[in-house]
Design a protein around this motif. Structure first.
Motif, PDB file in Angstrom:
ATOM      1  N   GLU A 201     -24.889  -5.279 -10.279  1.00 18.72           N
ATOM      2  CA  GLU A 201     -24.175  -5.229 -11.556  1.00 18.72           C
ATOM      3  C   GLU A 201     -23.877  -3.786 -11.961  1.00 18.72           C
ATOM      4  OE1 GLU A 201     -26.248  -7.380 -14.537  1.00 18.72           O
ATOM      5  OE2 GLU A 201     -26.204  -9.291 -13.445  1.00 18.72           O
ATOM      6  N   ARG A 202     -24.833  -2.891 -11.742  1.00 16.76           N
ATOM      7  CA  ARG A 202     -24.617  -1.478 -12.078  1.00 16.76           C
ATOM      8  C   ARG A 202     -23.513  -0.881 -11.205  1.00 16.76           C
ATOM      9  NH1 ARG A 202     -30.284   1.650 -13.324  1.00 16.76           N
ATOM     10  NH2 ARG A 202     -31.025   0.268 -14.992  1.00 16.76           N
ATOM     11  N   PHE A 203     -23.515  -1.248  -9.952  1.00 18.48           N
ATOM     12  CA  PHE A 203     -22.492  -0.778  -9.013  1.00 18.48           C
ATOM     13  C   PHE A 203     -21.094  -1.189  -9.500  1.00 18.48           C
ATOM     14  CE2 PHE A 203     -19.984  -2.373  -5.303  1.00 18.48           C
ATOM     15  CZ  PHE A 203     -19.586  -1.153  -4.798  1.00 18.48           C
ATOM     16  N   VAL A 204     -20.952  -2.437  -9.906  1.00 15.12           N
ATOM     17  CA  VAL A 204     -19.650  -2.928 -10.373  1.00 15.12           C
ATOM     18  C   VAL A 204     -19.248  -2.241 -11.673  1.00 15.12           C
ATOM     19  CG1 VAL A 204     -18.413  -4.947 -11.259  1.00 15.12           C
ATOM     20  CG2 VAL A 204     -19.869  -5.156  -9.229  1.00 15.12           C
ATOM     21  N   ARG A 205     -20.163  -2.148 -12.626  1.00 10.88           N
ATOM     22  CA  ARG A 205     -19.830  -1.531 -13.915  1.00 10.88           C
ATOM     23  C   ARG A 205     -19.445  -0.063 -13.748  1.00 10.88           C
ATOM     24  NH1 ARG A 205     -24.419  -4.312 -16.018  1.00 10.88           N
ATOM     25  NH2 ARG A 205     -25.594  -2.365 -15.960  1.00 10.88           N
ATOM     26  N   ALA A 206     -20.164   0.648 -12.883  1.00  8.97           N
ATOM     27  CA  ALA A 206     -19.926   2.083 -12.726  1.00  8.97           C
ATOM     28  C   ALA A 206     -18.554   2.379 -12.135  1.00  8.97           C
ATOM     29  CB  ALA A 206     -21.018   2.699 -11.852  1.00  8.97           C
ATOM     30  N   LEU A 207     -18.047   1.494 -11.274  1.00  7.96           N
ATOM     31  CA  LEU A 207     -16.810   1.793 -10.552  1.00  7.96           C
ATOM     32  C   LEU A 207     -15.617   0.952 -10.993  1.00  7.96           C
ATOM     33  CD1 LEU A 207     -18.313   2.262  -6.980  1.00  7.96           C
ATOM     34  CD2 LEU A 207     -17.538   4.021  -8.575  1.00  7.96           C
ATOM     35  N   HIS A 208     -15.818   0.079 -11.961  1.00  2.47           N
ATOM     36  CA  HIS A 208     -14.725  -0.817 -12.362  1.00  2.47           C
ATOM     37  C   HIS A 208     -13.511  -0.044 -12.861  1.00  2.47           C
ATOM     38  CE1 HIS A 208     -12.587  -3.766 -14.956  1.00  2.47           C
ATOM     39  NE2 HIS A 208     -12.871  -4.568 -13.962  1.00  2.47           N
ATOM     40  N   ARG A 209     -13.742   0.971 -13.704  1.00  2.05           N
ATOM     41  CA  ARG A 209     -12.622   1.724 -14.269  1.00  2.05           C
ATOM     42  C   ARG A 209     -11.860   2.498 -13.185  1.00  2.05           C
ATOM     43  NH1 ARG A 209     -12.249   6.910 -16.687  1.00  2.05           N
ATOM     44  NH2 ARG A 209     -10.457   7.082 -18.086  1.00  2.05           N
ATOM     45  N   ASP A 210     -12.580   3.114 -12.251  1.00  3.93           N
ATOM     46  CA  ASP A 210     -11.919   3.860 -11.178  1.00  3.93           C
ATOM     47  C   ASP A 210     -11.073   2.938 -10.306  1.00  3.93           C
ATOM     48  OD1 ASP A 210     -12.907   6.269 -11.985  1.00  3.93           O
ATOM     49  OD2 ASP A 210     -14.379   6.480 -10.387  1.00  3.93           O
ATOM     50  N   VAL A 211     -11.602   1.749 -10.027  1.00  5.32           N
ATOM     51  CA  VAL A 211     -10.841   0.801  -9.214  1.00  5.32           C
ATOM     52  C   VAL A 211      -9.567   0.389  -9.943  1.00  5.32           C
ATOM     53  CG1 VAL A 211     -10.838  -1.554  -8.290  1.00  5.32           C
ATOM     54  CG2 VAL A 211     -12.789  -0.055  -7.877  1.00  5.32           C
ATOM     55  N   ARG A 212      -9.662   0.121 -11.243  1.00  8.42           N
ATOM     56  CA  ARG A 212      -8.468  -0.281 -12.001  1.00  8.42           C
ATOM     57  C   ARG A 212      -7.432   0.843 -12.023  1.00  8.42           C
ATOM     58  NH1 ARG A 212      -7.733  -1.631 -16.902  1.00  8.42           N
ATOM     59  NH2 ARG A 212      -6.369  -3.381 -16.502  1.00  8.42           N
ATOM     60  N   ARG A 213      -7.886   2.077 -12.186  1.00  7.50           N
ATOM     61  CA  ARG A 213      -6.947   3.199 -12.226  1.00  7.50           C
ATOM     62  C   ARG A 213      -6.240   3.361 -10.877  1.00  7.50           C
ATOM     63  NH1 ARG A 213      -9.686   8.530 -14.580  1.00  7.50           N
ATOM     64  NH2 ARG A 213      -7.518   9.213 -14.636  1.00  7.50           N
ATOM     65  N   TYR A 214      -7.000   3.238  -9.811  1.00  7.96           N
ATOM     66  CA  TYR A 214      -6.406   3.416  -8.489  1.00  7.96           C
ATOM     67  C   TYR A 214      -5.462   2.270  -8.154  1.00  7.96           C
ATOM     68  CZ  TYR A 214      -6.145   4.386  -3.478  1.00  7.96           C
ATOM     69  OH  TYR A 214      -5.702   4.663  -2.205  1.00  7.96           O
ATOM     70  N   VAL A 215      -5.866   1.042  -8.463  1.00  4.49           N
ATOM     71  CA  VAL A 215      -5.003  -0.110  -8.220  1.00  4.49           C
ATOM     72  C   VAL A 215      -3.738  -0.006  -9.064  1.00  4.49           C
ATOM     73  CG1 VAL A 215      -4.812  -2.603  -8.578  1.00  4.49           C
ATOM     74  CG2 VAL A 215      -6.819  -1.676  -7.452  1.00  4.49           C
ATOM     75  N   ALA A 216      -3.885   0.445 -10.306  1.00  9.30           N
ATOM     76  CA  ALA A 216      -2.711   0.605 -11.173  1.00  9.30           C
ATOM     77  C   ALA A 216      -1.735   1.615 -10.594  1.00  9.30           C
ATOM     78  CB  ALA A 216      -3.150   1.047 -12.569  1.00  9.30           C
ATOM     79  N   HIS A 217      -2.276   2.654  -9.955  1.00  5.75           N
ATOM     80  CA  HIS A 217      -1.426   3.663  -9.314  1.00  5.75           C
ATOM     81  C   HIS A 217      -0.663   3.076  -8.133  1.00  5.75           C
ATOM     82  CE1 HIS A 217      -0.311   6.843  -6.580  1.00  5.75           C
ATOM     83  NE2 HIS A 217      -1.262   6.483  -5.751  1.00  5.75           N
ATOM     84  N   LEU A 218      -1.326   2.222  -7.361  1.00  7.55           N
ATOM     85  CA  LEU A 218      -0.709   1.685  -6.153  1.00  7.55           C
ATOM     86  C   LEU A 218       0.182   0.478  -6.422  1.00  7.55           C
ATOM     87  CD1 LEU A 218      -3.711   1.718  -3.638  1.00  7.55           C
ATOM     88  CD2 LEU A 218      -1.809   3.332  -3.732  1.00  7.55           C
ATOM     89  N   CYS A 219      -0.148  -0.288  -7.441  1.00  6.11           N
ATOM     90  CA  CYS A 219       0.493  -1.591  -7.635  1.00  6.11           C
ATOM     91  C   CYS A 219       1.785  -1.454  -8.424  1.00  6.11           C
ATOM     92  CB  CYS A 219      -0.466  -2.522  -8.363  1.00  6.11           C
ATOM     93  SG  CYS A 219       0.193  -4.159  -8.673  1.00  6.11           S
ATOM     94  N   SER A 220       2.817  -2.175  -8.011  1.00  7.24           N
ATOM     95  CA  SER A 220       4.098  -2.142  -8.712  1.00  7.24           C
ATOM     96  C   SER A 220       4.167  -3.171  -9.837  1.00  7.24           C
ATOM     97  CB  SER A 220       5.243  -2.408  -7.722  1.00  7.24           C
ATOM     98  OG  SER A 220       5.119  -3.699  -7.164  1.00  7.24           O
ATOM     99  N   ASP A 221       3.141  -3.999  -9.972  1.00  8.16           N
ATOM    100  CA  ASP A 221       3.132  -5.038 -11.000  1.00  8.16           C
ATOM    101  C   ASP A 221       1.925  -4.835 -11.907  1.00  8.16           C
ATOM    102  OD1 ASP A 221       3.203  -7.253 -12.576  1.00  8.16           O
ATOM    103  OD2 ASP A 221       3.064  -8.723 -10.956  1.00  8.16           O
ATOM    104  N   PRO A 222       2.100  -4.223 -13.096  1.00 12.46           N
ATOM    105  CA  PRO A 222       0.969  -3.964 -13.987  1.00 12.46           C
ATOM    106  C   PRO A 222       0.181  -5.217 -14.350  1.00 12.46           C
ATOM    107  CG  PRO A 222       2.901  -2.753 -14.720  1.00 12.46           C
ATOM    108  CD  PRO A 222       3.361  -3.680 -13.624  1.00 12.46           C
ATOM    109  N   GLN A 223       0.835  -6.364 -14.369  1.00  7.77           N
ATOM    110  CA  GLN A 223       0.147  -7.595 -14.743  1.00  7.77           C
ATOM    111  C   GLN A 223      -0.826  -8.054 -13.662  1.00  7.77           C
ATOM    112  OE1 GLN A 223       3.025 -10.536 -15.901  1.00  7.77           O
ATOM    113  NE2 GLN A 223       3.862  -9.282 -17.552  1.00  7.77           N
ATOM    114  N   ALA A 224      -0.702  -7.513 -12.460  1.00 14.68           N
ATOM    115  CA  ALA A 224      -1.569  -7.931 -11.357  1.00 14.68           C
ATOM    116  C   ALA A 224      -2.797  -7.043 -11.204  1.00 14.68           C
ATOM    117  CB  ALA A 224      -0.780  -7.930 -10.048  1.00 14.68           C
ATOM    118  N   VAL A 225      -2.908  -5.992 -12.023  1.00 19.96           N
ATOM    119  CA  VAL A 225      -3.982  -5.015 -11.839  1.00 19.96           C
ATOM    120  C   VAL A 225      -5.360  -5.653 -11.964  1.00 19.96           C
ATOM    121  CG1 VAL A 225      -5.057  -2.961 -12.839  1.00 19.96           C
ATOM    122  CG2 VAL A 225      -2.588  -3.029 -12.487  1.00 19.96           C
ATOM    123  N   ASP A 226      -5.587  -6.450 -12.998  1.00 21.00           N
ATOM    124  CA  ASP A 226      -6.908  -7.052 -13.188  1.00 21.00           C
ATOM    125  C   ASP A 226      -7.266  -7.981 -12.030  1.00 21.00           C
ATOM    126  OD1 ASP A 226      -7.644  -5.806 -15.577  1.00 21.00           O
ATOM    127  OD2 ASP A 226      -6.519  -7.242 -16.781  1.00 21.00           O
TER     128      ASP A 226
END
Length: 205
Positions: A39-64
């Motif tokens: 759980e700590r692993f997921v919480r610590a890196l969740h924001r970084d993963v979202r930022r990186y996926v948002a950078h790569l993804c062309s569909d903002p609605q698919a980020v989550d």
């Protein structure tokens, strides 16, 4: 007013090295069956993963959905994680594959709409109400104008704080290539920031 203050590689590395050690330790503990560490692993890196996926993804609605897919893949593959790289670099590599797979899946069916801009999703995961937030949004505006490979290198090393060697592994290219892309991205951003400030300086007080 936009301030031309770009983060330096040394500052980014110093800021994240301790956190990387912790998240890597949590990932290894989760691999051994510790649910709290997972759980700590997921919480610590969740924001970084979202930022990186948002950078790569062309569909903002698919980020989550893509971020969730990344963590599901990672948790299912923890038994193969040996800590040779930081858990964050390993996780961002999985995020990259998740986005690539989503593109391949989307290519097999017609899209009802196309949202070519990753920026709205990237802005949604920026911290609000903090000093420098407006400058951060302005930086995202300028990043959108960079070539994709340079933008990715800059995001990985300067915004997410990955060391160049780990950013190279995530991007699947030589370290020297990442350094070159970051240097060119920084030079372009400085020029863009200077150009953006010129009209403001020319306006009468």
């Amino acid at each position: 007013m936009i301030t031309p203050a770009l983060p330096t590689p040394r500052t980014a590395h110093d800021r994240t090295s301790s956190a990387d050690e912790s998240t890597t330790a949590w990932a290894l503990a989760a691999r051994g069956g510790d649910p709290d560490a997972g759980e700590r692993f997921v919480r610590a890196l969740h924001r970084d993963v979202r930022r990186y996926v948002a950078h790569l993804c062309s569909d903002p609605q698919a980020v989550d959905d893509l971020a969730q897919d990344t963590f599901l893949r990672a948790l299912g593959s923890l038994h193969r994680f040996e800590g040779r790289s930081s858990a964050r670099a390993w996780l961002l590599s999985i995020a990259r594959r998740a986005v690539v797979d989503s593109y391949r899946h989307a290519a097999a069916r017609p899209r009802l709409s196309d949202v070519p801009d990753w920026q709205p999703a990237a802005e949604s995961v920026q911290p609000r109400g903090l000093p420098g937030f407006d400058d951060g949004v302005a930086l995202l505006d300028l990043l959108a104008g960079l070539p994709e490979e340079r933008r990715e290198a800059f995001v990985l090393t300067q915004l997410l704080g990955l060391p160049y060697a780990e950013a190279a592994r995530v991007s699947d290219c030589p370290v020297g290539t990442v350094r070159s892309r970051v240097a060119r991205a920084r030079a372009t951003l400085v020029d863009l920031l200077d150009a953006a400030e010129q009209p403001a300086a020319a306006r009468p007080a």
